[in-house]
Design an enzyme around this catalytic site. Structure first.
Site, PDB file in Angstrom:
ATOM      1  N   LYS A  11       0.836  -1.216   0.000  1.00  0.00           N
ATOM      2  CA  LYS A  11       0.000   0.000   0.000  1.00  0.00           C
ATOM      3  C   LYS A  11       0.863   1.255   0.000  1.00  0.00           C
ATOM      4  O   LYS A  11       0.641   2.169  -0.767  1.00  0.00           O
ATOM      5  CB  LYS A  11      -0.874   0.095   1.270  1.00  0.00           C
ATOM      6  N   ARG A  20      -9.413   0.552   8.897  1.00  0.00           N
ATOM      7  CA  ARG A  20      -8.961  -0.816   9.145  1.00  0.00           C
ATOM      8  C   ARG A  20      -9.970  -1.593   9.971  1.00  0.00           C
ATOM      9  O   ARG A  20      -9.753  -2.786  10.228  1.00  0.00           O
ATOM     10  CB  ARG A  20      -7.617  -0.801   9.875  1.00  0.00           C
ATOM     11  N   ARG A  41      11.866  -5.742   4.602  1.00  0.00           N
ATOM     12  CA  ARG A  41      11.954  -4.274   4.719  1.00  0.00           C
ATOM     13  C   ARG A  41      12.536  -3.829   6.071  1.00  0.00           C
ATOM     14  O   ARG A  41      12.854  -2.676   6.249  1.00  0.00           O
ATOM     15  CB  ARG A  41      10.592  -3.619   4.456  1.00  0.00           C
ATOM     16  N   ARG A  84      11.447  -3.151   9.219  1.00  0.00           N
ATOM     17  CA  ARG A  84      10.893  -2.082  10.044  1.00  0.00           C
ATOM     18  C   ARG A  84      10.817  -2.602  11.469  1.00  0.00           C
ATOM     19  O   ARG A  84      10.635  -3.809  11.672  1.00  0.00           O
ATOM     20  CB  ARG A  84       9.485  -1.740   9.512  1.00  0.00           C
ATOM     21  N   ARG A  90      -0.281  -9.511  13.174  1.00  0.00           N
ATOM     22  CA  ARG A  90      -0.907  -8.520  12.294  1.00  0.00           C
ATOM     23  C   ARG A  90      -1.729  -9.182  11.189  1.00  0.00           C
ATOM     24  O   ARG A  90      -2.774  -8.678  10.806  1.00  0.00           O
ATOM     25  CB  ARG A  90       0.166  -7.607  11.687  1.00  0.00           C
TER      26      ARG A  90
HETATM   27  P1  B4P Z   1       4.746  -1.596   2.009  1.00  0.00           P
HETATM   28  O1  B4P Z   1       4.355  -0.687   0.898  1.00  0.00           O
HETATM   29  O2  B4P Z   1       5.664  -1.068   3.072  1.00  0.00           O
HETATM   30  O3  B4P Z   1       3.475  -2.266   2.736  1.00  0.00           O
HETATM   31  P2  B4P Z   1       2.164  -1.675   3.465  1.00  0.00           P
HETATM   32  O4  B4P Z   1       1.032  -2.426   2.840  1.00  0.00           O
HETATM   33  O5  B4P Z   1       2.100  -0.178   3.377  1.00  0.00           O
HETATM   34  O6  B4P Z   1       2.456  -2.092   4.971  1.00  0.00           O
HETATM   35  P3  B4P Z   1       1.708  -1.992   6.394  1.00  0.00           P
HETATM   36  O7  B4P Z   1       0.248  -2.321   6.240  1.00  0.00           O
HETATM   37  O8  B4P Z   1       2.496  -2.901   7.296  1.00  0.00           O
HETATM   38  O9  B4P Z   1       1.930  -0.541   6.947  1.00  0.00           O
HETATM   39  P4  B4P Z   1       1.102   0.598   7.700  1.00  0.00           P
HETATM   40  O10 B4P Z   1       2.073   1.695   7.832  1.00  0.00           O
HETATM   41  O11 B4P Z   1      -0.186   0.899   6.988  1.00  0.00           O
HETATM   42  O12 B4P Z   1       5.396  -2.877   1.302  1.00  0.00           O
HETATM   43  C1  B4P Z   1       6.055  -3.892   2.023  1.00  0.00           C
HETATM   44  C2  B4P Z   1       7.383  -4.286   1.391  1.00  0.00           C
HETATM   45  O13 B4P Z   1       7.170  -4.935   0.140  1.00  0.00           O
HETATM   46  C3  B4P Z   1       8.311  -3.110   1.084  1.00  0.00           C
HETATM   47  O14 B4P Z   1       9.612  -3.465   1.456  1.00  0.00           O
HETATM   48  C4  B4P Z   1       8.216  -2.913  -0.426  1.00  0.00           C
HETATM   49  O15 B4P Z   1       9.419  -2.435  -1.006  1.00  0.00           O
HETATM   50  C5  B4P Z   1       7.913  -4.327  -0.911  1.00  0.00           C
HETATM   51  N1  B4P Z   1       7.043  -4.340  -2.076  1.00  0.00           N
HETATM   52  C6  B4P Z   1       5.980  -3.519  -2.301  1.00  0.00           C
HETATM   53  N2  B4P Z   1       5.378  -3.825  -3.455  1.00  0.00           N
HETATM   54  C7  B4P Z   1       6.064  -4.898  -3.982  1.00  0.00           C
HETATM   55  C8  B4P Z   1       5.913  -5.682  -5.171  1.00  0.00           C
HETATM   56  N3  B4P Z   1       4.934  -5.457  -6.073  1.00  0.00           N
HETATM   57  N4  B4P Z   1       6.786  -6.692  -5.373  1.00  0.00           N
HETATM   58  C9  B4P Z   1       7.779  -6.943  -4.503  1.00  0.00           C
HETATM   59  N5  B4P Z   1       7.989  -6.229  -3.362  1.00  0.00           N
HETATM   60  C10 B4P Z   1       7.132  -5.199  -3.103  1.00  0.00           C
HETATM   61  O16 B4P Z   1       0.699   0.046   9.175  1.00  0.00           O
HETATM   62  C11 B4P Z   1       1.603  -0.147  10.251  1.00  0.00           C
HETATM   63  C12 B4P Z   1       0.880  -0.336  11.612  1.00  0.00           C
HETATM   64  O17 B4P Z   1       0.236   0.932  12.001  1.00  0.00           O
HETATM   65  C13 B4P Z   1      -0.279  -1.330  11.682  1.00  0.00           C
HETATM   66  O18 B4P Z   1       0.180  -2.635  11.917  1.00  0.00           O
HETATM   67  C14 B4P Z   1      -1.121  -0.785  12.884  1.00  0.00           C
HETATM   68  O19 B4P Z   1      -0.589  -1.181  14.131  1.00  0.00           O
HETATM   69  C15 B4P Z   1      -0.978   0.711  12.760  1.00  0.00           C
HETATM   70  N6  B4P Z   1      -2.103   1.337  12.019  1.00  0.00           N
HETATM   71  C16 B4P Z   1      -1.998   1.983  10.815  1.00  0.00           C
HETATM   72  N7  B4P Z   1      -3.206   2.429  10.406  1.00  0.00           N
HETATM   73  C17 B4P Z   1      -4.115   2.066  11.370  1.00  0.00           C
HETATM   74  C18 B4P Z   1      -5.537   2.221  11.501  1.00  0.00           C
HETATM   75  N8  B4P Z   1      -6.254   2.833  10.572  1.00  0.00           N
HETATM   76  N9  B4P Z   1      -6.139   1.706  12.604  1.00  0.00           N
HETATM   77  C19 B4P Z   1      -5.417   1.093  13.558  1.00  0.00           C
HETATM   78  N10 B4P Z   1      -4.073   0.899  13.495  1.00  0.00           N
HETATM   79  C20 B4P Z   1      -3.422   1.373  12.410  1.00  0.00           C
END
Ligand code: B4P
Length: 196
Positions: A13, A88, A127, A129, A140
């Site tokens: 995302k 979410r 990644r 983190r 998660r």
């Molecule tokens: P990312 O792009 O980092 O993944 P994400 O879906 O954004 O991650 P996430 O859901 O964990 O993060 P968020 O900050 O929202 O991609 C992952 C990896 O894959 C990267 O290294 C990237 O380079 C690689 N990649 C991407 N696309 C690729 C492809 N096509 N092919 C190969 N590799 C690829 O959430 C973090 C935390 O915040 C949650 O767990 C929760 O605790 C909290 N949170 C956030 N929003 C919330 C809400 N609304 N309510 C409650 N808690 C919340």
């Protein structure tokens, strides 16, 4: 233009949102990023969020709504934004619905990426983190299935959902997302062009 992006953790995302906001000229509102920034500055909200994020739990709805509402009140969000990782939970989705009704601006599209569980785990471990340990990742993914996955049906019933194969390369995923947004972009006066 109001766009929501929901997908399992690690699906990409954040990666795709950065490209989409550049192409669409929208503010990028990532609740994950906002919460990580709040943790870094050690604000009271950040301190409250930290224990949830480090254990793979969702941060409680009222804390997320507080931080998001403040950002949505800023001037640049008047015409819409891309909401990355929000809502979410069903409660967050309903609060968003009320908020957009008050503004008189309906949601235009909900984007989702479909990625296998093994690939999600692989991407998150790669990644590096701080909240990506094997234990929190498992937690998660479980929380996603229980709390967030039901939103896909919620938005499918409203005919808003666009699901894209997130197992493709980042460029291919981006092209599929942009193609799926053609209709919305025309409605908002953007002439779709080749996103490659
Ligand atoms: P990312 O792009 O980092 O993944 P994400 O879906 O954004 O991650 P996430 O859901 O964990 O993060 P968020 O900050 O929202 O991609 C992952 C990896 O894959 C990267 O290294 C990237 O380079 C690689 N990649 C991407 N696309 C690729 C492809 N096509 N092919 C190969 N590799 C690829 O959430 C973090 C935390 O915040 C949650 O767990 C929760 O605790 C909290 N949170 C956030 N929003 C919330 C809400 N609304 N309510 C409650 N808690 C919340």
């Amino acid at each position: 233009m109001w766009i929501v992006f929901i997908s399992p953790p690690g699906a990409g995302k954040g990666t795709q949102s950065e490209r989409l906001v550049r192409a669409l000229g929208l503010p990028h509102l990532s609740t994950g990023e906002m919460l990580r920034e709040a943790m870094q500055t050690e604000s009271p909200l950040g301190q409250a969020a930290a224990e949830y994020m480090h254990s793979g739990q969702l941060v409680p709805d009222h804390l997320v709504m507080d931080i998001l509402q403040q950002r949505l009140d800023e001037h640049d969000c008047n015409q819409g934004c891309l909401l990355d990782g929000f809502p979410r939970t069903l409660c967050q989705a309903e609060l968003l619905h009320e908020l957009l009704e008050r503004r008189g601006t309906p949601l235009d599209r909900v984007l989702a990426l479909d990625v296998d569980r093994e690939e999600l785990v692989r991407r998150m471990l790669q990644r590096q983190r701080p909240d990506d340990t094997p234990e929190t990742i498992a937690q998660r993914l479980e929380v996603y299935q229980a709390e967030t996955a039901p939103l896909l049906d919620y938005y499918r019933r409203q005919d808003l959902l666009l699901t894209v194969d997130g197992m493709q390369s980042p460029d291919e995923v981006f092209r599929s997302l942009m193609a799926g947004l053609d209709q919305v972009r025309r409605r908002h006066g953007h002439e779709p062009e080749d996103p490659s």
